[in-house]
Design a protein around this motif. Sequence first.
Motif, PDB file in Angstrom:
ATOM      1  N   LEU A  99      40.526  29.847  49.194  1.00 21.03           N
ATOM      2  CA  LEU A  99      39.431  30.461  49.960  1.00 21.03           C
ATOM      3  C   LEU A  99      39.448  31.982  49.820  1.00 21.03           C
ATOM      4  CD1 LEU A  99      39.407  28.337  53.235  1.00 21.03           C
ATOM      5  CD2 LEU A  99      37.719  28.331  51.400  1.00 21.03           C
ATOM      6  N   PHE A 100      40.631  32.574  49.877  1.00 25.04           N
ATOM      7  CA  PHE A 100      40.710  34.028  49.730  1.00 25.04           C
ATOM      8  C   PHE A 100      40.387  34.462  48.303  1.00 25.04           C
ATOM      9  CE2 PHE A 100      42.687  34.117  53.893  1.00 25.04           C
ATOM     10  CZ  PHE A 100      42.067  35.248  54.418  1.00 25.04           C
ATOM     11  N   SER A 101      40.747  33.634  47.314  1.00 26.83           N
ATOM     12  CA  SER A 101      40.394  33.989  45.933  1.00 26.83           C
ATOM     13  C   SER A 101      38.878  33.958  45.742  1.00 26.83           C
ATOM     14  CB  SER A 101      41.087  33.054  44.932  1.00 26.83           C
ATOM     15  OG  SER A 101      40.535  31.759  44.954  1.00 26.83           O
ATOM     16  N   ILE A 102      38.194  33.044  46.434  1.00 30.23           N
ATOM     17  CA  ILE A 102      36.731  32.998  46.384  1.00 30.23           C
ATOM     18  C   ILE A 102      36.151  34.270  46.995  1.00 30.23           C
ATOM     19  CG2 ILE A 102      34.665  31.824  47.270  1.00 30.23           C
ATOM     20  CD1 ILE A 102      36.346  29.193  47.167  1.00 30.23           C
ATOM     21  N   GLY A 103      36.644  34.637  48.175  1.00 29.49           N
ATOM     22  CA  GLY A 103      36.167  35.860  48.825  1.00 29.49           C
ATOM     23  C   GLY A 103      36.429  37.092  47.987  1.00 29.49           C
ATOM     24  N   LEU A 104      37.631  37.199  47.432  1.00 30.48           N
ATOM     25  CA  LEU A 104      37.988  38.356  46.598  1.00 30.48           C
ATOM     26  C   LEU A 104      37.062  38.480  45.394  1.00 30.48           C
ATOM     27  CD1 LEU A 104      41.876  38.014  46.623  1.00 30.48           C
ATOM     28  CD2 LEU A 104      40.596  39.962  47.527  1.00 30.48           C
ATOM     29  N   ALA A 105      36.841  37.360  44.700  1.00 31.77           N
ATOM     30  CA  ALA A 105      36.054  37.393  43.462  1.00 31.77           C
ATOM     31  C   ALA A 105      34.573  37.627  43.737  1.00 31.77           C
ATOM     32  CB  ALA A 105      36.239  36.088  42.692  1.00 31.77           C
ATOM     33  N   GLU A 106      33.994  36.833  44.625  1.00 32.62           N
ATOM     34  CA  GLU A 106      32.546  36.913  44.836  1.00 32.62           C
ATOM     35  C   GLU A 106      32.140  38.216  45.501  1.00 32.62           C
ATOM     36  OE1 GLU A 106      30.955  33.389  46.642  1.00 32.62           O
ATOM     37  OE2 GLU A 106      31.397  32.164  44.872  1.00 32.62           O
ATOM     38  N   GLU A 107      32.957  38.734  46.408  1.00 27.79           N
ATOM     39  CA  GLU A 107      32.605  40.006  47.056  1.00 27.79           C
ATOM     40  C   GLU A 107      32.825  41.196  46.120  1.00 27.79           C
ATOM     41  OE1 GLU A 107      30.877  40.216  49.749  1.00 27.79           O
ATOM     42  OE2 GLU A 107      30.981  38.041  49.905  1.00 27.79           O
ATOM     43  N   LEU A 108      33.830  41.116  45.263  1.00 27.86           N
ATOM     44  CA  LEU A 108      34.037  42.176  44.274  1.00 27.86           C
ATOM     45  C   LEU A 108      32.861  42.215  43.303  1.00 27.86           C
ATOM     46  CD1 LEU A 108      35.990  44.385  43.321  1.00 27.86           C
ATOM     47  CD2 LEU A 108      37.133  42.666  41.915  1.00 27.86           C
ATOM     48  N   MET A 109      32.417  41.043  42.879  1.00 23.28           N
ATOM     49  CA  MET A 109      31.286  40.952  41.957  1.00 23.28           C
ATOM     50  C   MET A 109      29.980  41.362  42.641  1.00 23.28           C
ATOM     51  SD  MET A 109      30.242  40.030  38.827  1.00 23.28           S
ATOM     52  CE  MET A 109      31.357  38.859  38.073  1.00 23.28           C
ATOM     53  N   SER A 110      29.721  40.818  43.827  1.00 25.70           N
ATOM     54  CA  SER A 110      28.407  40.977  44.451  1.00 25.70           C
ATOM     55  C   SER A 110      28.250  42.263  45.252  1.00 25.70           C
ATOM     56  CB  SER A 110      28.114  39.784  45.370  1.00 25.70           C
ATOM     57  OG  SER A 110      28.144  38.597  44.624  1.00 25.70           O
ATOM     58  N   ARG A 111      29.233  42.594  46.072  1.00 28.60           N
ATOM     59  CA  ARG A 111      29.087  43.759  46.943  1.00 28.60           C
ATOM     60  C   ARG A 111      29.564  45.040  46.263  1.00 28.60           C
ATOM     61  NH1 ARG A 111      26.393  40.074  48.738  1.00 28.60           N
ATOM     62  NH2 ARG A 111      28.161  38.700  48.987  1.00 28.60           N
ATOM     63  N   VAL A 112      30.786  45.029  45.717  1.00 23.55           N
ATOM     64  CA  VAL A 112      31.325  46.267  45.144  1.00 23.55           C
ATOM     65  C   VAL A 112      30.618  46.602  43.830  1.00 23.55           C
ATOM     66  CG1 VAL A 112      33.388  47.456  44.322  1.00 23.55           C
ATOM     67  CG2 VAL A 112      33.556  45.900  46.258  1.00 23.55           C
ATOM     68  N   LEU A 113      30.489  45.630  42.925  1.00 26.14           N
ATOM     69  CA  LEU A 113      29.899  45.912  41.621  1.00 26.14           C
ATOM     70  C   LEU A 113      28.371  45.937  41.665  1.00 26.14           C
ATOM     71  CD1 LEU A 113      30.051  46.381  38.578  1.00 26.14           C
ATOM     72  CD2 LEU A 113      30.149  43.897  38.279  1.00 26.14           C
ATOM     73  N   ILE A 114      27.752  44.796  41.960  1.00 28.93           N
ATOM     74  CA  ILE A 114      26.292  44.698  41.823  1.00 28.93           C
ATOM     75  C   ILE A 114      25.572  45.559  42.859  1.00 28.93           C
ATOM     76  CG2 ILE A 114      24.318  43.127  41.867  1.00 28.93           C
ATOM     77  CD1 ILE A 114      26.210  40.954  40.742  1.00 28.93           C
TER      78      ILE A 114
END
Length: 202
Positions: free
Chosen positions: A118-133
Amino acid sequence: MSIERIRTWYWSLNKFDSVVLMLIIAISGLLLFRIPEIGYFKGIYFNETLQYCLVALVAFICVAILRPPTINSFGRPKISWRGGFFIAIAIGIAIFDMSGGYNIQQPLRVKIAGVITLFSIGLAEELMSRVLIFGALQRFGTRFAVLASSVIFGLMHINVYLPEWSTWDVYWHVMMATGFGLLACAIFIATRSYWVVVIFHA
């Protein structure tokens, strides 16, 4: 081509080209879920955790190259009354969601593996969606960045339904994920913290 030239090239793109590039990066990250070799590994949630770690790695490399303004979100949250309000909403939603009748009867090692996933999902998707995009599109205005990054976040969830396809299920999942993206952006903006949205997402 040097990293500096790539960065300069990206920041010179117009709004449409920037959105298309972010969509391509998001799709490329999701293609990591289709690497057949990952399926050879056996273990509790190992495949999913590895896949999300690879997505996080792709997003991290892109963040390191482009250096969007959201790169400053890796510190402690900035708690103002607005940040506190959105954290309270996030906690309320999380409590409501977790009290939805789930009673997981699994050994402790399975529960721990599930939490790590669950934390790996949060780490990956938020890094991709919020920080990057979101960060990369923010120069076109915060409202535009919120909307575009949330829609791209929603579209990223089409991956769940491949290769089978159920139009109605896809539609609702994309809509719900887009709505979640809007809320996550609000929390991200209010707290200026990547870690708050990671925990909320997880």
